[in-house]
Write an enzyme that holds these catalytic residues in place. Structure first.
Site, short mmCIF file in Angstrom:
data_model
loop_
_atom_site.label_atom_id
_atom_site.label_comp_id
_atom_site.label_asym_id
_atom_site.label_seq_id
_atom_site.Cartn_x
_atom_site.Cartn_y
_atom_site.Cartn_z
CE LYS A 205 -4.49 5.94 7.92
NZ LYS A 205 -4.54 4.96 6.81
CD GLU B 64 -7.53 7.10 10.74
OE1 GLU B 64 -6.88 7.00 9.67
OE2 GLU B 64 -7.61 6.17 11.56
NE ARG C 272 -3.96 -9.32 -23.60
CZ ARG C 272 -5.17 -8.73 -23.55
NH1 ARG C 272 -5.44 -7.82 -22.61
NH2 ARG C 272 -6.08 -9.01 -24.43
CG ASP D 19 -11.31 5.58 10.37
OD1 ASP D 19 -11.43 5.27 9.16
OD2 ASP D 19 -10.93 4.80 11.25
CE LYS E 247 -6.74 1.31 2.50
NZ LYS E 247 -7.94 0.88 3.25
#
Lengths: 285, 285, 285, 285, 285, 285
Positions: free
Chosen positions: A171, A201, A104, A222, A139
């Protein structure tokens, strides 16, 4: 693809070992220990139930040999290779107990990594001819970033930052705190070493120009529509790497890439991709 | 749902801490450290961009306070609660640097766990009225089983085994090695303690009868069509718990559950579910 | 007993390794390093100074090979075997330094585990013919539960829960909080998965009936005199597993078991048993 | 005894935490989580069911607060104190769940450590007036040496080496390899730093003389009868510390100590002592 | 310098904690525990015996509070600040035992980090006016890279790569294997993500030109004499960052920097710098 | 020197492994993986660029084989051996990637340890004929004490305490708290086991006498001028070990040692010694 290799065992073995411990718990495999004699042997086929791109095969198979070094693994496919449904990925043979007990863990790792590679390959195929690289983001699944980034490469994709420390990505929130793109880039340039690349960004063309003037090396466009992307690429004119990001899916990837950007990046590749269906079939009990 | 609580911090904090280390790397958040002043403060909203079922909110928010105990988290939603798109899940306030540096880790955890809870809730809703429990399997992400199983409960589902050691599940390979369902169950009964439940996987009605006669406490009806499932349930007649498994998806879950089985279990809930779209918006910089 | 095997090395090696580190400290074996030449070799006999039941022999001997893989261990007895005083359990040969340096760790593990197995065997022998299993409890040495539970099995005993998570055991305090046996069992049934067994502790016959009616799968008869035990067993009449616990010692075990209970459990087996006297004799220096 | 303190939390907390993880497993306390409401509170008494010497009380109670910092512990006895049967050792109050979930870990630690302290106190009492210190050995439970050595001190005893690296103890095997007591001591003196004490094990008076001549600082008189012990003590005449060891039990300790040796050491104190019977009684549910 | 902050505690606390464990060993501070009463309190001054640049003060002082949270630390100097001989860096007050027990660990960390910052400051001062940054290398102490790189920044220096994974540095051996500078840079460009900077080591002007043509972003001028450095800088003409390295010492740093290179890097800053003499003086016992 | 051996791998491998992880980061050696083909092989010479004393060679070379067990290491020098500038210390051959990727870790360890051994050898040489041992202190690099103490032995020096727990060293602060040398020694004697040596730091002859009377086994003569050292040695007259410490450097070591003390100890040996210049040269690419 022919020189693709998993990261050093020193880096991935702790992940496999932790996964084994998570599954074995305190007492080990109660079913197998009770039902399968200690001296039983077996040969099993690791198979892909669906077609896909292979990734992490040596990593996943390490589950068997970490549990018992007497198990032998004969790889029949290579990471980065496309296989058909029903393909044998590896033959696993030796004492039956560890083969069944590690099954597994091996499948959980393999299914996930092949799923990412397969999805990446599809996106890469969809943008073929545009010159755009397909990249993942941060992510990723907690604890699996190393392997998921590798699976993206196995799928023909490219890697974005591995974490917060290996490049600068300014960002919107950073821009807001710094009071503008130019000031943010200036602070970053002053604060980091000369081996650290700086990306910023932006959301409109004025910011693109500001980023260029400030000397940003990569500009993240973006959530721009294809039209604005095209304008941005023209404005940059090769003076920085351009990256499109935000809301890119397999469906719209080709349209985005057609804008001429250097890179398109998709969080989807690592946070929402289905696992590839892989299984272990006992051939000889 | 009102008494749902995450596992003890002792069990989940190592996962959050490892995720932070994975993202911070050796040098920490180079962007934020260079661009955001050390004394800047901020307030941020953790929001759900799409409607869904909340899971792991206190766990994910621990990322902020583990990185800096001065950050304050004000939960605005509870695990197990359904929220609309745009809902505020928590307010996070304090020094700006740790809020920005922990953002991605918190979102990666939260998006994944809410994704699982949301998908589980949908399957649970689709079988409403049948009396069937919806359960997950051991097909979980390596390292996250504890949290993914919790997310399934937050979605209204139920947990199967946590690992190889907390119950016996005799699968086809075990049956083959043992030479039959009856002998496999007998060996398991003799080999494990009196607090360990025994489940056996069967593929036809003869094996159902054999499992019943052998005293199996749970019978896993593997990949049976609804018709055969119904016959199996009738044959068991309450003398064991019946579980349908194999190839169950949100699409066919209702049909499977209508057969009268006690439990339906889906690996899909943990290995192939998309993340819920969650984000962190700075409210006050 | 012939299929008894220690748990996978992956689970027990960290215990042995930690024990070696605990004994070696920062600087290693100062005596041996100063007194014994680096190229000296030795052969040693691991012996039982008293008769007993062997348990953990491969585990204990791993101390030698973990310290130096050149040491060779030739097992002369098997876990679960009864040996006479003076019996050779293993021959250990190779470089003299690691043999001397690992000696104490190996003996500490072996003496403790053989002590538990020997004591278990005696209790098992004393209840022979009653049909009662002899089980241990969670009253184990912190850090050694895995191995102590294994030693109990090597002694012919059976294992109770490995921890708080692998079965439900509702004790008096839980009953008090829940407001009764029936309600406590109902809550447990609703709260846990279908692979988790439920046991409830009772102290009188009314509670036995209540537990049965509530569907408890195992009933722990706490500190009952043999007479009441017999009545309880009759009342249960095979509808649940019966377990006698509380104050059971080697002296009264037979009397308790004679009541017809399915299981007797003794914390004493793991928390108060003397070590078996084992030693390492250098045969060839 | 009044300045007795446990080792720093930095050293013992990992032991307590590991014990909690061992008991909680992957899924935590399924019984308590299902049966006890999350907001229930409780007060409990930690009690000694039998008279004994207290040791490790703050260590054991750390189990409650490590699991949940909201639990409050009010110590009612001190390490090194003698308590009567039925004595309250501590009051534990706060949220009911962590109190119930940490109970067994706290009791396992406390019972073991109090058992050692109680046994040590008895041996110390039996040799009162002889001037002999009572010491433990390295025959401790793997992983618990730090705490077991502390319990010996709480019982009024003294500690031998903590491991292989903090003093030299030349045993019979070392003497054999080196070719004699004198040569072994010489090698040790040359090989170790000036802060390391050297003890040598001898079995007859000739070796005692040889050890003295070689400058051994401590002489271990192994398995000598009281008569020979007395002669050895006279021979040494204060020029080295004398330690009797080997086969000493509570029964013969006084006779051994009467020989005039400075120290008697017993492995029995840590490897074969029964736990003290301690329990947790809920006072207010 | 005014926004200099140590890395997050999550990253540096494990280093401090490991250092405490290394010094406390198994048994803790035997001297202090035996000689200093448990309730004694003290106030101590952390002082610089020699003038220098402060680095790692909050990190080093964490040793006191990790050992006992009741200790209070009052910082009297800031990282990045220059202090005179005899300056008080911090006041440490509270229970005397942990202050004495953590002293050496705190001083060992502080002395080393201040030593690096002080040496860096001197090199930085010596190249003032040249425009060259002073950078460290990967020649750091195993386990302390994070803190040593921070100390370099506290000294006014800049950081090179943190490790093998956060930038590409093609060295002579890589060039040899690849068959030339151009091919090596090409392979690197193709193999790594768009956020990874590429530096190449060259030893002559022809290679400088080749590196420029291949698009290297940073060029490491290895062991070049000042004259050749000046030519290389002229050749590059701002199209890449130039870094001088190899055999640079405080003595020749100014001459190297005068060549006009952007960066000079010295392994010496972290592998061969003497510690600053720091001490802990008890003020009130 | 011919029986000098590194500590057991069990103790030093975690240091080497942690150093590799620190350098490899999350993503491994991006340069080598991109530029060097996976099947390339290489042979490299580990060389000393300057003359020195070898220490830690097998430890440092473990970096190569831990990264890839296929790498072969052929040692050409032994720890404790003096080598000339240019000497080959080892040949390293096998797959090129791990050789290049582990190079820096191996060199960082080796340079530091050889640096310490070389400096120690020089001090030892400078006191030749005086009978004084040269010892290090606890002023070591956090995390490397084990190896640095070993390097001191490789240099012909001797080790002081490994930590706070393996001997008693009563320093000025302890004396102050206890109210005098005699009382401090008395408390230590009462508080520690009979295998723990007691040293006390004194600053004048009256304290020397007090220490002697109190039975101190080692007397640390702190920062005494040679004249007073000579008087102290005469006063002690062999009844305790004498150790000079405080401000000893290679320059004044001979003068200090000439006073007749048994031991001189220098923190400088481990906290401020320059690394030896070592390098890895590829012989066959």
């Amino acid at each position: 693809m022919n020189d693709l290799r998993p990261p050093p065992p020193l880096l991935y073995e702790p992940i496999v070992e932790a996964a084994l411990r998570e599954d074995l718990g305190r007492a080990g495999d109660q079913t197998t220990d009770a039902v399968v004699p200690a001296d039983a042997t077996a040969t099993a086929r690791l198979v892909a139930r669906r077609a896909g791109r292979v990734a992490g095969l040596p990593v996943a198979c390490r589950a068997f040999t970490l549990l018992d070094p007497r198990v032998e693994v004969d790889l029949r496919a290579a990471d980065g290779e496309d296989v058909a449904a029903g393909a044998t990925l590896a033959l696993v043979s030796g004492p039956a107990r560890p083969i069944l007990s590690a099954e597994r863990v091996a499948l959980n790792l393999l299914g996930r990594l092949c799923g990412i590679a397969t999805a990446t390959r599809e996106v890469v195929a969809s943008v073929a001819g545009t010159g755009a690289r397909v990249a993942c983001t941060r992510k990723t699944t907690p604890g699996l970033r190393l392997l998921e980034k590798y699976a993206v490469r196995a799928g023909g994709g490219s890697n974005h930052r591995f974490g917060l420390d290996d490049a600068v990505l300014i960002k919107d929130n950073h821009v807001a705190v710094a009071g503008g793109v130019a000031e943010a880039v200036r602070r970053a340039r002053a604060g980091v070493g000369h081996l650290v690349k700086i990306e910023v960004e932006v959301t409109n063309l004025a910011q693109v120009q500001e980023a260029l003037d400030a000397g940003a090396e990569v500009i993240l466009l973006d959530n721009m529509a294809p039209g604005m992307l095209r304008e941005a690429v023209a404005l940059v004119a090769g003076r920085a790497v351009t990256e499109a990001s935000g809301g890119i899916t397999p469906e719209n990837a080709a349209a985005v890439a057609a804008s001429g950007v250097d890179v398109i990046s998709l969080g989807w590749l690592t946070h929402s991709v289905p696992a590839l269906d892989v299984a272990l079939d006992i051939v000889v009990g």
